[in-house]
Scaffold this active site. Structure first.
Site, PDB file in Angstrom:
ATOM      1  N   LYS A  30       0.857  -1.193   0.000  1.00 30.00           N
ATOM      2  CA  LYS A  30       0.000   0.000   0.000  1.00 30.00           C
ATOM      3  C   LYS A  30       0.886   1.233   0.000  1.00 30.00           C
ATOM      4  O   LYS A  30       1.782   1.369   0.833  1.00 30.00           O
ATOM      5  CB  LYS A  30      -0.893   0.019   1.247  1.00 30.00           C
ATOM      6  CG  LYS A  30      -1.748   1.273   1.359  1.00 30.00           C
ATOM      7  CD  LYS A  30      -2.757   1.139   2.470  1.00 30.00           C
ATOM      8  CE  LYS A  30      -2.303   1.721   3.780  1.00 30.00           C
ATOM      9  NZ  LYS A  30      -2.337   3.194   3.847  1.00 30.00           N
ATOM     10  N   ASP A  57      -3.431   4.340  -1.966  1.00 26.48           N
ATOM     11  CA  ASP A  57      -4.394   4.790  -0.948  1.00 26.48           C
ATOM     12  C   ASP A  57      -4.337   6.317  -0.830  1.00 26.48           C
ATOM     13  O   ASP A  57      -3.754   6.857   0.100  1.00 26.48           O
ATOM     14  CB  ASP A  57      -4.042   4.105   0.384  1.00 26.48           C
ATOM     15  CG  ASP A  57      -5.001   4.460   1.503  1.00 26.48           C
ATOM     16  OD1 ASP A  57      -6.146   4.859   1.214  1.00 26.48           O
ATOM     17  OD2 ASP A  57      -4.595   4.332   2.677  1.00 26.48           O
ATOM     18  N   LYS A  59      -7.245   8.196  -1.027  1.00 23.89           N
ATOM     19  CA  LYS A  59      -8.539   8.607  -0.438  1.00 23.89           C
ATOM     20  C   LYS A  59      -9.124   9.832  -1.139  1.00 23.89           C
ATOM     21  O   LYS A  59      -9.368  10.879  -0.529  1.00 23.89           O
ATOM     22  CB  LYS A  59      -8.390   8.887   1.060  1.00 23.89           C
ATOM     23  CG  LYS A  59      -7.966   7.662   1.872  1.00 23.89           C
ATOM     24  CD  LYS A  59      -7.968   7.947   3.364  1.00 23.89           C
ATOM     25  CE  LYS A  59      -7.571   6.749   4.195  1.00 23.89           C
ATOM     26  NZ  LYS A  59      -6.146   6.355   4.076  1.00 23.89           N
ATOM     27  N   ASP A  62     -13.557  14.423  -4.266  1.00 31.60           N
ATOM     28  CA  ASP A  62     -13.529  15.617  -5.108  1.00 31.60           C
ATOM     29  C   ASP A  62     -14.741  15.541  -6.037  1.00 31.60           C
ATOM     30  O   ASP A  62     -15.567  14.628  -5.918  1.00 31.60           O
ATOM     31  CB  ASP A  62     -12.196  15.639  -5.900  1.00 31.60           C
ATOM     32  CG  ASP A  62     -11.739  17.059  -6.244  1.00 31.60           C
ATOM     33  OD1 ASP A  62     -12.611  17.887  -6.575  1.00 31.60           O
ATOM     34  OD2 ASP A  62     -10.532  17.317  -6.204  1.00 31.60           O
ATOM     35  N   THR A 113     -11.135   6.574  11.140  1.00 34.41           N
ATOM     36  CA  THR A 113     -11.073   6.107  12.530  1.00 34.41           C
ATOM     37  C   THR A 113     -10.654   7.221  13.489  1.00 34.41           C
ATOM     38  O   THR A 113     -10.790   7.088  14.691  1.00 34.41           O
ATOM     39  CB  THR A 113     -10.107   4.907  12.670  1.00 34.41           C
ATOM     40  OG1 THR A 113      -8.933   5.192  11.923  1.00 34.41           O
ATOM     41  CG2 THR A 113     -10.737   3.645  12.157  1.00 34.41           C
ATOM     42  N   ARG A 205       3.363  -1.207  10.734  1.00 35.80           N
ATOM     43  CA  ARG A 205       4.460  -1.248  11.695  1.00 35.80           C
ATOM     44  C   ARG A 205       4.876  -2.629  12.195  1.00 35.80           C
ATOM     45  O   ARG A 205       6.078  -2.873  12.340  1.00 35.80           O
ATOM     46  CB  ARG A 205       4.157  -0.289  12.857  1.00 35.80           C
ATOM     47  CG  ARG A 205       4.336   1.158  12.417  1.00 35.80           C
ATOM     48  CD  ARG A 205       3.631   2.135  13.305  1.00 35.80           C
ATOM     49  NE  ARG A 205       2.176   2.037  13.132  1.00 35.80           N
ATOM     50  CZ  ARG A 205       1.303   2.815  13.758  1.00 35.80           C
ATOM     51  NH1 ARG A 205       1.740   3.728  14.600  1.00 35.80           N
ATOM     52  NH2 ARG A 205       0.014   2.675  13.532  1.00 35.80           N
TER      53      ARG A 205
HETATM   54  O1  C5P Z   1       1.277   0.463  11.075  1.00 35.58           O
HETATM   55  P1  C5P Z   1      -0.154   0.022  10.965  1.00 35.58           P
HETATM   56  O2  C5P Z   1      -0.314  -1.475  10.806  1.00 35.58           O
HETATM   57  O3  C5P Z   1      -1.018   0.590  12.066  1.00 35.58           O
HETATM   58  O4  C5P Z   1      -0.633   0.673   9.588  1.00 35.58           O
HETATM   59  C1  C5P Z   1      -1.965   0.633   9.163  1.00 35.58           C
HETATM   60  C2  C5P Z   1      -2.110   1.337   7.855  1.00 35.58           C
HETATM   61  O5  C5P Z   1      -3.496   1.452   7.546  1.00 35.58           O
HETATM   62  C3  C5P Z   1      -1.574   2.751   7.825  1.00 35.58           C
HETATM   63  O6  C5P Z   1      -1.112   2.994   6.500  1.00 35.58           O
HETATM   64  C4  C5P Z   1      -2.772   3.608   8.138  1.00 35.58           C
HETATM   65  O7  C5P Z   1      -2.659   4.898   7.598  1.00 35.58           O
HETATM   66  C5  C5P Z   1      -3.862   2.816   7.444  1.00 35.58           C
HETATM   67  N1  C5P Z   1      -5.215   3.037   7.955  1.00 35.58           N
HETATM   68  C6  C5P Z   1      -5.536   2.883   9.293  1.00 35.58           C
HETATM   69  N2  C5P Z   1      -6.812   3.081   9.710  1.00 35.58           N
HETATM   70  C7  C5P Z   1      -7.756   3.430   8.839  1.00 35.58           C
HETATM   71  C8  C5P Z   1      -7.460   3.560   7.485  1.00 35.58           C
HETATM   72  C9  C5P Z   1      -6.159   3.358   7.082  1.00 35.58           C
HETATM   73  O8  C5P Z   1      -4.679   2.537  10.092  1.00 35.58           O
HETATM   74  N3  C5P Z   1      -8.999   3.570   9.242  1.00 35.58           N
END
Ligand code: C5P
Length: 226
Positions: A30, A57, A59, A62, A113, A205
């Site tokens: 992603k 991604d 988002k 527009d 979120t 992460r």
């Molecule tokens: O590091 P981690 O596993 O938390 O990363 C989750 C990914 O999903 C990040 O790129 C974050 O921006 C994305 N994301 C999220 N929650 C959302 C939508 C996207 O954590 N509701």
């Protein structure tokens, strides 16, 4: 069974390339707005040429014409999936799907979120007692507008699954028991999210910061497969 996507939440192309060297060839990735802004479409083409399915991604939210052509440009780059905001409305989502020309999946973000009941109520101009109900409403709108799926948190997969009828449910916030939650408020394990109906799991992460990212990827993949 769900597919695993690694969130390349990194500041620039060299750090992304360094990480990709420590991950399986051709793994799905992603790319969000930070890396896209820093590294540009040439970097995306490189990922696609390297055999990586790319989830772009950005988002989009527009006017329909702009989103249609942005999705078409992403299709030309060869990406596999893109995001739009369901709050952009039916006409915008239908335009996005036209721009996809059956070569890219368009998935809709429902409620960020980062919003709570009060904050989201202020955005839509009425009292919100449960964001989950708004997620369901917007997921229904997205799917009725022809979107190929929705993005939602682990807490909402069970609400969205009955509506999705074979379409995609893309879920971030995935953690194993031994992983730190970081800033994710509501997490779920990969097997649990897949069992609830997630079709794609986005993991950042816990893989990016692992001592051995390839090993961590393998562990997540195995759990996601059930
Ligand atoms: O590091 P981690 O596993 O938390 O990363 C989750 C990914 O999903 C990040 O790129 C974050 O921006 C994305 N994301 C999220 N929650 C959302 C939508 C996207 O954590 N509701």
């Amino acid at each position: 069974m769900a597919d695993l996507i690694v969130a390349l939440d990194l500041p620039d192309a060299p750090s992304a390339v360094e990480l990709l060297d420590r991950l399986p060839d051709r793994c799905a990735v992603k790319v969000g707005s930070i890396l896209m802004t820093a590294a540009g479409p040439g970097f995306i083409r490189g990922l696609v040429d390297g055999g990586h399915p790319v989830f772009l991604d950005l988002k989009w939210h527009d006017i329909p014409n702009t989103v249609q052509h942005a999705v078409a440009a992403a299709a030309d780059l060869g990406v596999e999936m893109v995001t739009v905001h369901a709050l952009g409305g039916e006409a915008m989502m239908r335009a996005a799907v036209r721009g996809a020309r059956d070569t890219v999946a368009v998935v809709a973000v429902t409620v960020l979120t980062s919003h709570d009941d009060l904050g989201f109520g202020a955005v839509i101009g009425r009292r919100v007692d449960a964001v989950g109900a708004e997620v369901t409403r917007l997921a229904r709108l997205a799917l009725e507008s022809g979107a190929h799926g929705v993005v939602c948190s682990p807490a909402e997969v069970a609400l969205v699954a009955p509506l999705a009828a074979g379409r995609r449910i893309v879920v971030p916030g995935i953690r194993r028991a031994e992983d730190r939650a970081d800033d994710q408020q509501r997490t779920a394990g990969p097997a649990e999210a897949a069992a609830a109906g997630a079709t794609h799991l986005v993991v950042g992460r816990p893989i990016l910061q692992a001592a051995d990212p390839r090993e961590a990827y393998g562990a997540f993949e195995q759990l996601a497969r059930g």
